[in-house]
Write a protein that holds these residues in place. Sequence first.
Motif, PDB file in Angstrom:
ATOM      1  N   ALA A 171       0.836  -1.207   0.000  1.00  0.00           N
ATOM      2  CA  ALA A 171       0.000   0.000   0.000  1.00  0.00           C
ATOM      3  C   ALA A 171       0.869   1.253   0.000  1.00  0.00           C
ATOM      4  O   ALA A 171       0.586   2.232  -0.699  1.00  0.00           O
ATOM      5  N   LEU A 172       1.943   1.203   0.786  1.00  0.00           N
ATOM      6  CA  LEU A 172       2.872   2.331   0.861  1.00  0.00           C
ATOM      7  C   LEU A 172       3.578   2.530  -0.476  1.00  0.00           C
ATOM      8  O   LEU A 172       3.778   3.660  -0.937  1.00  0.00           O
ATOM      9  N   PHE A 173       3.913   1.425  -1.122  1.00  0.00           N
ATOM     10  CA  PHE A 173       4.630   1.470  -2.400  1.00  0.00           C
ATOM     11  C   PHE A 173       3.797   2.150  -3.485  1.00  0.00           C
ATOM     12  O   PHE A 173       4.294   3.032  -4.193  1.00  0.00           O
ATOM     13  N   ILE A 174       2.530   1.756  -3.625  1.00  0.00           N
ATOM     14  CA  ILE A 174       1.705   2.331  -4.689  1.00  0.00           C
ATOM     15  C   ILE A 174       1.436   3.815  -4.419  1.00  0.00           C
ATOM     16  O   ILE A 174       1.392   4.628  -5.352  1.00  0.00           O
ATOM     17  N   LEU A 175       1.290   4.196  -3.153  1.00  0.00           N
ATOM     18  CA  LEU A 175       1.099   5.612  -2.813  1.00  0.00           C
ATOM     19  C   LEU A 175       2.334   6.438  -3.174  1.00  0.00           C
ATOM     20  O   LEU A 175       2.215   7.542  -3.713  1.00  0.00           O
ATOM     21  N   LEU A 176       3.518   5.901  -2.883  1.00  0.00           N
ATOM     22  CA  LEU A 176       4.759   6.616  -3.208  1.00  0.00           C
ATOM     23  C   LEU A 176       4.911   6.773  -4.712  1.00  0.00           C
ATOM     24  O   LEU A 176       5.229   7.863  -5.214  1.00  0.00           O
ATOM     25  N   LEU A 177       4.659   5.703  -5.451  1.00  0.00           N
ATOM     26  CA  LEU A 177       4.800   5.718  -6.902  1.00  0.00           C
ATOM     27  C   LEU A 177       3.887   6.768  -7.527  1.00  0.00           C
ATOM     28  O   LEU A 177       4.312   7.571  -8.372  1.00  0.00           O
ATOM     29  N   LEU A 178       2.626   6.793  -7.091  1.00  0.00           N
ATOM     30  CA  LEU A 178       1.659   7.726  -7.678  1.00  0.00           C
ATOM     31  C   LEU A 178       1.892   9.161  -7.212  1.00  0.00           C
ATOM     32  O   LEU A 178       1.647  10.114  -7.960  1.00  0.00           O
ATOM     33  N   SER A 179       2.393   9.334  -5.985  1.00  0.00           N
ATOM     34  CA  SER A 179       2.721  10.681  -5.489  1.00  0.00           C
ATOM     35  C   SER A 179       3.860  11.278  -6.311  1.00  0.00           C
ATOM     36  O   SER A 179       3.828  12.461  -6.676  1.00  0.00           O
ATOM     37  N   LEU A 180       4.879  10.462  -6.619  1.00  0.00           N
ATOM     38  CA  LEU A 180       5.996  10.938  -7.438  1.00  0.00           C
ATOM     39  C   LEU A 180       5.536  11.282  -8.853  1.00  0.00           C
ATOM     40  O   LEU A 180       6.004  12.251  -9.458  1.00  0.00           O
ATOM     41  N   LEU A 181       4.598  10.500  -9.376  1.00  0.00           N
ATOM     42  CA  LEU A 181       4.036  10.779 -10.705  1.00  0.00           C
ATOM     43  C   LEU A 181       3.307  12.119 -10.707  1.00  0.00           C
ATOM     44  O   LEU A 181       3.448  12.917 -11.646  1.00  0.00           O
ATOM     45  N   LEU A 182       2.541  12.391  -9.649  1.00  0.00           N
ATOM     46  CA  LEU A 182       1.807  13.655  -9.555  1.00  0.00           C
ATOM     47  C   LEU A 182       2.767  14.842  -9.449  1.00  0.00           C
ATOM     48  O   LEU A 182       2.497  15.921  -9.986  1.00  0.00           O
ATOM     49  N   ILE A 183       3.883  14.657  -8.759  1.00  0.00           N
ATOM     50  CA  ILE A 183       4.883  15.721  -8.637  1.00  0.00           C
ATOM     51  C   ILE A 183       5.497  16.015 -10.001  1.00  0.00           C
ATOM     52  O   ILE A 183       5.748  17.164 -10.351  1.00  0.00           O
ATOM     53  N   LYS A 184       5.712  14.960 -10.788  1.00  0.00           N
ATOM     54  CA  LYS A 184       6.316  15.125 -12.123  1.00  0.00           C
ATOM     55  C   LYS A 184       5.453  16.011 -13.011  1.00  0.00           C
ATOM     56  O   LYS A 184       5.968  16.805 -13.798  1.00  0.00           O
TER      57      LYS A 184
END
Length: 499
Positions: A171-184
């Motif tokens: 759960a933590l992994f998918i949140l981190l991945l998508l948060s970084l995508l949103l920052i991009k």
Amino acid sequence: MSLFRKKSLDALIAQAADSEKGLKRTLGPGSLVALGIGAIIGAGLFVRTAAAAGEHAGPAVTFSFLVAAIGCAFAGLCYAEFASMIPIAGSAYTYAYTTMGELVAWVIGWALILEYALGAATVSIAWSEFLNKLLEQFNIGSIPYEWCHSPFEKALDAANVMHQGIMNIPALFILLLLSLLLIKGTQESAIVNGIIVFIKVTIVLVFIFVGWHFVKSANHTPYLIPADAPPAMKPDGTMYSYSGFFKHGWGGVLTGAAIVFFAFIGFDAVSTAAQEAKNPKKDMPVGILGSLVICTLLYVLFSWVLTGVAPYTDFVKSGKEASVAYAIETYMHNYGWLAKAVTIAILAGFSSVILVMLMGQSRVFYTMSTDGLLPKVFSDLHPKFRTPYKSNLILFVFVGAFSAFVPGSVAGDLTSIGTLFAFVLVCAGVWIMRKNDPDRVRPFTTPLVPLVPILGMLVCTAMIISLPNQTLLSAFLWMIIGLVVYFGYSKKNSKLLGQ
């Protein structure tokens, strides 16, 4: 100094026009429709369909989806008018600030945390569970129980050994991945979301097309559950009775509508992207109402096929997450690959829901911060990507802590109450602005005002009242905390201070 001081609509429009300082406008109508579909089609389609059909509506769950869609349409029409007229990030919070004043805006902004932030956390936990299901389907193994559950969860395995959760890493992994995508960037996020939407809609359409050939008319006869329907067996071996008014006939259809209503939650997230739309006056109504229409059509077709392939009574025992895979494996022989594809579609659906929820929350925080109601850190934009990157990182820590250490069942209904409360206030806001500012140019006009807003408020209020008392109490306590924050910080730091 009034608690109900309002933000000038002219000032908001001027703020939206200053594209050099604000969020980057990169989204066209197609991307906005995809955002809506990305937020709407998730677990609701695969999980709630079976629950509503098995326990209340039977094959007439198709009618339940239509009733729920009509309820959403009332709110959607009101959202469309506001989003075309006020092209600012912030959704219901911004609309309330303009029509009902600062305190009401704060309350709705605080309630939206329940919808977006807690919603993202809850879905990320479900994403973790389905990742394990997918690994098992492909015989890869599974993630150890300890590392995909919260410390408050424990379970016995097949060898009768007790396992205690430590931390939900997937759960933590998918949140981190998508948060970084949103920052991009929003455009990059929209592209990824579009790909995910294509995958899950394709699989839904494949299920409808293939399953159509396995539909048996006997499973659709009678279409409404009769009053004298025999009991169905539950997973624990006990019998489920259809004798209550809301467990058969049209009463069951209405209860089914209340259950599947939450499968539509998410279309309002499109309105949070208003400040990033290329042509918001034209494109926002298309994004909001277009995603609602497409999802309603898919929901009705999907539920018709599902209840035609398997008897609705099967879903009492084999419902919830396993319902679609169960129907395929039991009644659609030689289509085991489709059961795996459905699990992939669910994972993809969860991913896009999390992405849009995180984006929606960061945009609400961005707008509240520019108004002074939250610290400036939430509106700091990345110098290159022009996204609220600090807000995204703070959200990852908050949402991540919840998903990693708290069971997913805790916030399910709280997510719904935050959404419904937003719907009520948006419907009220359209009516108020029509009376207070009738001559304002409205690129999209909600029809039949005040009838449509009133019906929207009544339907959504009825949904709120139907939620469990424990959920209502939790939401009340959350609002008390929000008022403490408002009077302790936001009221003193508001940009409208002195008005």
